[in-house]
Scaffold this active site. Structure first.
Site, PDB file in Angstrom:
ATOM      1  N   GLU A   1      52.017  11.427  -4.171  1.00 35.53           N
ATOM      2  CA  GLU A   1      51.661  10.133  -4.781  1.00 35.53           C
ATOM      3  C   GLU A   1      51.668   9.136  -3.640  1.00 35.53           C
ATOM      4  OE1 GLU A   1      50.850   9.661  -7.805  1.00 35.53           O
ATOM      5  OE2 GLU A   1      51.556  11.509  -8.730  1.00 35.53           O
TER       6      GLU A   1
ATOM      7  N   CYS B   1      52.362   0.524  -5.607  1.00 36.82           N
ATOM      8  CA  CYS B   1      51.165   1.223  -5.115  1.00 36.82           C
ATOM      9  C   CYS B   1      49.975   1.030  -6.046  1.00 36.82           C
ATOM     10  CB  CYS B   1      51.458   2.693  -4.836  1.00 36.82           C
ATOM     11  SG  CYS B   1      52.366   3.478  -6.136  1.00 36.82           S
TER      12      CYS B   1
END
Ligand code: ADP
Length: 485
Positions: free
Chosen positions: A252, A286
């Site tokens: 990720e 993010c």
């Protein structure tokens, strides 16, 4: 909240250990620059011990039924929810986000424990209709083995449970390496697993030398999978090193999320949610918006609304009531935001609100602060339009043609999250299908829930966390082909 001068942070085989205290890691409050405590600085040998403990625990843990495993996760969920206030304070102290946001993160972290407590009993297989009558074929999912989990500082609690809970539910055992900036939240989560009665070795944690710990995980044949959240650069390194043993590496990584505000958008909603996306966790998320593309017909009205809202944001120490924006995580983060800001201004960007004047930061704040800032007249050659910002800087670019906006949104190596604001169903689906992103939010900027698959495309990652998809990552598929004649 008081901490001792030194806090043990090596949790191996169900026990707390320390290494030579001459080498320690200091934990600093980014809102005040005050030293909180020191934690253990583990490396190769502590990681190897943790891997050995996780390997020894795997046999029993993986043989338990899903129902049995789920009981531990339910207990951990309850313990975490009972302790939201204390855990939230720890999180704010070491990470900086406002207390309300920190408590929200703890509830979100707990939601992954609950979801995977429920999901533990649902590792369904498949029965495949065979092309020949002489065979029967079934597919089962088996836990992959010992998992190395490496987590970042921006969500120090929920990134841990989002990895560890599905791994445990699937029957895997774990060695966790939390971020050096935020070990205290990780310690608190290990204490919860300990109180929940998790057998020794099922979850272990090593803090300290990131490279040495990572390398020990990569070198070990017992570690079958590494699950990582962090920068794209580190993710690529882990993937290339993991390839030597064909280790599964679930990633990720970074993002560069665009928001497209179409001309039919509800502007009040679009401005409120754009602000929420960009400035939550002070832009250190993010999936947070990095770029705004606004249709020229509505740009003036939208920008005025956004400016009004951004100017109301209160910066400060997150423990204080009414603070919307805490500090950035460290000095390097402030420098990065300032560099993108200077680059944009030198290429012609205009300040809509905010700016880099540190005198505008309220008196008495010693931490790593930057004002929430909106820029207009932004062009594609500015670093902010291609590099992840991870800070409170928001560039607006106008467009007149919808397809041009979608093409610009896609023109990046990142592919984690994109957002659109429109009230038109056809446009929603046409645009969502064209966007090269693992997550598309439509009039919605909070897509990361425990039941939903979170993950990126392109250089933003290769896996999913959350939902049944998140547990699937930890289950290896095995075909059992049975000849019956
Ligand atoms: P960020 O910029 O979000 O801190 P990093 O990729 O640097 O992203 O860090 C994310 C996590 O990865 C942290 O826990 C960090 O300590 C860890 N990390 C960094 N480098 C390595 C490495 N070479 N091996 C293993 N873990 C690493």
């Amino acid at each position: 909240m008081e901490f001792k001068e030194f806090t043990n942070s090596l949790f191996i085989n169900g026990e707390w250990h320390q290494v030579d205290q001459k080498q320690t890691e200091s934990v600093v409050n980014p809102a005040t620059l005050e030293h909180i405590t020191k934690v253990s600085y583990g490396g190769k040998s502590e990681t190897e011990q943790a891997i050995a403990a996780a390997s020894a625990a795997f046999s029993d843990w993986s043989k338990k039924t899903g129902r049995e495993r789920s009981r531990y996760l339910y207990r951990a969920h309850e313990l975490m929810l009972k302790d939201v206030d204390r855990l939230g304070e720890i999180l704010t102290m070491e990470q900086g986000k406002p207390l309300q946001e920190a408590k929200g993160e703890i509830k979100s972290a707990a939601s992954f424990l609950l979801w995977y407590a429920e999901e533990a009993s649902r590792g369904y297989g498949e029965w495949l209709p065979s092309s020949t009558n002489s065979k029967r074929m079934l597919v089962i999912g088996q836990p992959i083995g010992v998992v190395g989990a490496i987590t970042p500082w921006n969500f120090p609690s929920s990134m841990i449970t989002r990895k560890v809970a599905p791994a445990l539910a699937a029957g895997c055992t774990v060695v966790l390496k939390p971020s050096p900036e935020t070990p205290l939240s990780a310690i608190a989560i290990m204490e919860i697993f300990e109180k929940a009665g998790l057998p020794g070795g099922v979850v272990n944690m090593v803090t300290g030398d990131a490279k040495a710990i990572g390398q020990a995980m990569l070198n070990s044949k017992a570690v079958k999978m590494i699950t990582f959240t962090g920068s794209t650069a580190t993710g690529k390194y882990l993937m290339s090193e993991g390839a030597k043993q064909m280790k599964k590496v679930s990633l990720e990584l970074g993002g560069h999320a665009p928001i497209i505000v179409f001309d039919d958008a509800d502007l009040e909603k679009a401005a409120t949610l754009s602000l929420a996306s960009k400035f939550r966790n002070n832009g250190q998320t993010c999936i947070c918006a990095n770029r705004l593309y606004v249709h020229e017909k509505v740009a003036e009205a939208f920008t005025a609304l956004l400016k009004e809202k951004v100017e109301q944001l209160q910066i400060g120490n997150g423990v204080k009531e009414g603070v919307d924006l805490g500090p950035l995580i460290n000095e390097q983060a402030v420098k990065k935001v300032k560099a993108q800001y200077d680059d944009a201004l030198s290429k012609g960007a205009q300040i809509v609100c905010g700016g880099s004047d540190l005198n505008a930061i309220p008196n008495g704040l010693a931490g790593f602060y930057f004002q929430p800032t909106v820029l207009s007249e932004v062009t594609d050659d500015m670093a902010i339009m291609t590099e992840e910002t991870f800070g409170p800087l928001f560039p607006i670019q106008l467009f007149s043609d919808d397809d041009e906006a979608i093409a610009k949104a896609n023109n990046t190596d990142y592919g984690l999250a994109a957002y659109i604001f429109t009230e038109n169903t056809g446009k929603t689906l046409r645009t969502a299908e064209k966007l090269e992103y693992g997550i598309v939010g439509v009039n919605d900027v909070f897509p990361a829930l425990s039941e939903a698959p979170f993950g990126g495309m392109k250089e933003s990652g290769n896996s999913k966390e959350g939902g049944h998809h998140g547990m699937d990552e930890f289950l290896e598929k095995k075909l059992i082909s049975i000849a019956i004649e």
